[in-house]
Motif scaffolding. Structure first.
Motif, short mmCIF file in Angstrom:
data_model
loop_
_atom_site.label_atom_id
_atom_site.label_comp_id
_atom_site.label_asym_id
_atom_site.label_seq_id
_atom_site.Cartn_x
_atom_site.Cartn_y
_atom_site.Cartn_z
N MET A 123 43.19 30.92 35.84
CA MET A 123 43.01 31.52 37.04
C MET A 123 44.01 32.94 37.02
SD MET A 123 42.66 28.87 40.02
CE MET A 123 41.17 27.74 40.08
N PRO A 124 44.91 32.81 36.32
CA PRO A 124 45.64 34.36 36.01
C PRO A 124 45.02 35.26 35.43
CG PRO A 124 47.22 32.33 35.49
CD PRO A 124 45.67 31.74 35.70
N SER A 126 41.72 35.56 35.59
CA SER A 126 40.78 36.04 36.67
C SER A 126 41.50 37.16 37.58
CB SER A 126 40.13 34.80 37.33
OG SER A 126 39.10 34.18 36.44
N LEU A 127 42.46 36.37 38.02
CA LEU A 127 43.12 37.53 38.91
C LEU A 127 43.54 38.87 38.34
CD1 LEU A 127 44.00 37.21 41.82
CD2 LEU A 127 46.56 36.92 41.01
N ARG A 128 43.96 38.94 36.92
CA ARG A 128 44.19 40.21 36.52
C ARG A 128 43.04 41.10 36.38
NH1 ARG A 128 48.02 37.21 33.50
NH2 ARG A 128 46.38 36.83 31.99
N GLN A 130 40.32 40.75 38.18
CA GLN A 130 39.94 41.28 39.50
C GLN A 130 40.66 42.56 39.70
OE1 GLN A 130 40.06 38.10 42.29
NE2 GLN A 130 40.33 39.71 43.96
N GLN A 131 41.73 42.88 39.35
CA GLN A 131 42.77 44.03 39.54
C GLN A 131 41.92 45.17 38.92
OE1 GLN A 131 46.50 42.57 38.41
NE2 GLN A 131 46.92 42.15 40.53
N ARG A 133 38.65 45.22 38.45
CA ARG A 133 37.18 44.99 38.77
C ARG A 133 36.40 44.67 37.56
NH1 ARG A 133 35.53 48.52 43.99
NH2 ARG A 133 37.99 48.54 44.95
N THR A 134 36.94 43.81 36.85
CA THR A 134 36.31 43.44 35.42
C THR A 134 35.72 42.12 35.57
OG1 THR A 134 37.97 44.82 34.09
CG2 THR A 134 36.77 43.01 33.02
#
Lengths: 330, 330
Positions: A123-124, A126-128, A130-131, A133-134
């Protein structure tokens, strides 16, 4: 009549937020004199006090004010760990120490299970992404069938084991003495032999109290012996993990990830190399602090205070030599 | 002799990574003719084929090549959802369709539990603070005692319910028909009445197959009726959630957080307003894809292929009218 009332001194933090003083103590006011104080005035407030309630639970002020403790019978700490409080003269005295055992067990166990799943599912990562837009598909890890080693066989460690087992993680533990057939852990290895056993675990959780035995327990030798890619979770005390060795084990050793709620120095200094690591998740010493935790801590003291006023046995009495509440022997 | 072998056509993705073709199919080569093809050549490869294995599991190419399916008996899709495959002529035909039910149940349930815990413990908030070296204690949420509504009563929904209950989350479900005393869910409400019941849940999980009944099921009306601060988790199909209504419910409605693995359009377009939201966690349609998933999918087809070659009943037969594998009636 007022002169004969017992005195309860409450050490409060300096800041004056909504929980600067514990809620609900009014109910004791016809049976005790309540002195609310802060660290600067602790000596004065401790003189003649029968009870000290450390609402400011990480305070180290008691040692300095100890000379004034001329009537003290009982100290209650609103925390699970009493390492910040204990000092030799207190340990050798007749003063009873109790703590907040129980309040944090389930919330901390939930945090640990959440950390295990968050890392397994990246999840970390995924969050990075997301920042930026990847969109990037990755394969993640199945948690079912992993093995976890819980260091510390107290109430928090037991609740962690229970929740991990509920999702089919295999669990064993490390404690003072090796034993088999522990009801919650099955096998318990001796913490002295940690490097010989730590390599069996995909997840290593430190839930031990801070004592001379656990200070620096996860040192360079232990961290070099973990399984390749292992996940270290520390919800105990920062001083149990050697942070220099931790960074080394992440950079050049087998350690794969660390979730850290506690640190050698708190707040974690701005200059710590841990902050910027993508293989470390940092939380601000809050793993057990769910909504309502302060009310629960105040209520737990009140329950013990009612017992003390009635002359009954207190709950959660700390073994001041061991540094924690011993488990009742079966 | 070779002329009499049955023909198995395998539709593979265009990219030629290590899993461009399914592993292990060699074992069938003395009992069947294996035709590995891609979408552009599917018509040719489908002519005379008895079996079609959709290794490229999200392909929509079958509909275009359907005219060439002159001998087809069975299609296996290496996915849990068959919505990308099903079209009217296939549904009305005698061709059997099977899917990958079972492979993804536990991994997806672990993802959902991880999402529930990550949000409750504000792990996204901790990670963002870590990036700015910000130490900020917060109170988090206890998961024990929360209520979750699982939409979709198939195998994945059931495994989600099992894992959530293992950590003392209360669970109920929404399905085609209301019923009580379901062995995994207890109460099942009718999806038709979602807005009347959705407000009871702290966590709403969409695990429904995409069918005409579930398309747009979580629309503006349903999302406006969620509990204040509720957490929506979508691991089913993007088209079940109205994304415009989702953003509205986060901005001006009661919805507190969304964890989304699937989207109306995938990859999620660069211009989507979801990317930059701190109250949304985005993952790249990967909730069930744990290490080894492709091997498991290939093995699952092989198992069914052995059955088909032996004239035995296939596993995971899809009801082509309903759009999913029906649960065996007790």
């Amino acid at each position: 009549m007022a002169d004969s009332l017992p005195v309860i001194t409450v050490l409060c933090p300096d800041d004056d937020g909504p929980y600067a003083v514990p809620p609900g103590l009014d109910e004791l006011e016809d049976r005790a004199e309540i002195r609310r104080t802060t660290a600067a005035e602790l000596s004065e407030a401790l003189s003649g006090a029968d009870v000290l309630f450390l609402w400011d639970f990480f305070s180290r002020a008691v040692s300095d004010a100890w000379h004034a403790a001329d009537a003290l019978d009982w100290i209650h700490v609103a925390a699970a760990g009493v390492d910040k409080l204990l000092f030799d003269e207190l340990a050798e005295s007749e003063v009873t120490v109790t703590n907040a055992q129980g309040t944090f067990d389930r919330p901390i166990a939930e945090y640990v299970l959440g950390a295990v799943l968050a890392r397994a599912k990246d999840m970390p990562g995924s969050l990075r992404r997301q920042q930026t837009r990847t969109w990037e598909h990755r394969e993640t890890q199945r948690v079912q069938g992993l093995t976890a080693l819980v260091i510390g066989t107290g109430a928090i460690g037991r609740e962690i084991a229970t929740l991990l087992r509920a999702v089919d993680v295999e669990v064993f533990a490390a404690g003072r003495t090796a034993r088999d057939q522990d009801p919650d852990f099955g096998t318990v290895i001796a913490s002295d032999h940690l490097p010989a056993h730590i390599g069996a675990a995909d997840v290593v959780v430190n839930a031990a109290p801070l004592t001379p035995q656990t200070t620096g327990l996860l040192d360079a030798q232990a961290l070099a012996a973990v399984k390749d890619g292992a996940h270290l979770i520390n919800i105990g005390r920062g001083e149990t993990v050697d942070e220099v060795a931790l960074v080394e084990a992440l950079d050049h050793g087998p350690l794969g990830f660390a979730t850290l709620d506690v640190f050698e120095q708190e707040p974690l200094p701005q200059g710590s190399p841990l902050w910027e690591r993508e293989d470390v998740l940092i939380t601000a010493h809050m793993s057990g602090d769910v909504i309502g935790w302060r009310d629960a801590l105040a209520e737990q003291f009140l329950d013990n205070a009612r017992r003390w006023l009635a002359g009954e046995t207190l709950h959660n009495i700390v073994d001041k030599q061991k540094g924690y509440v011993p488990r009742p022997q079966p």
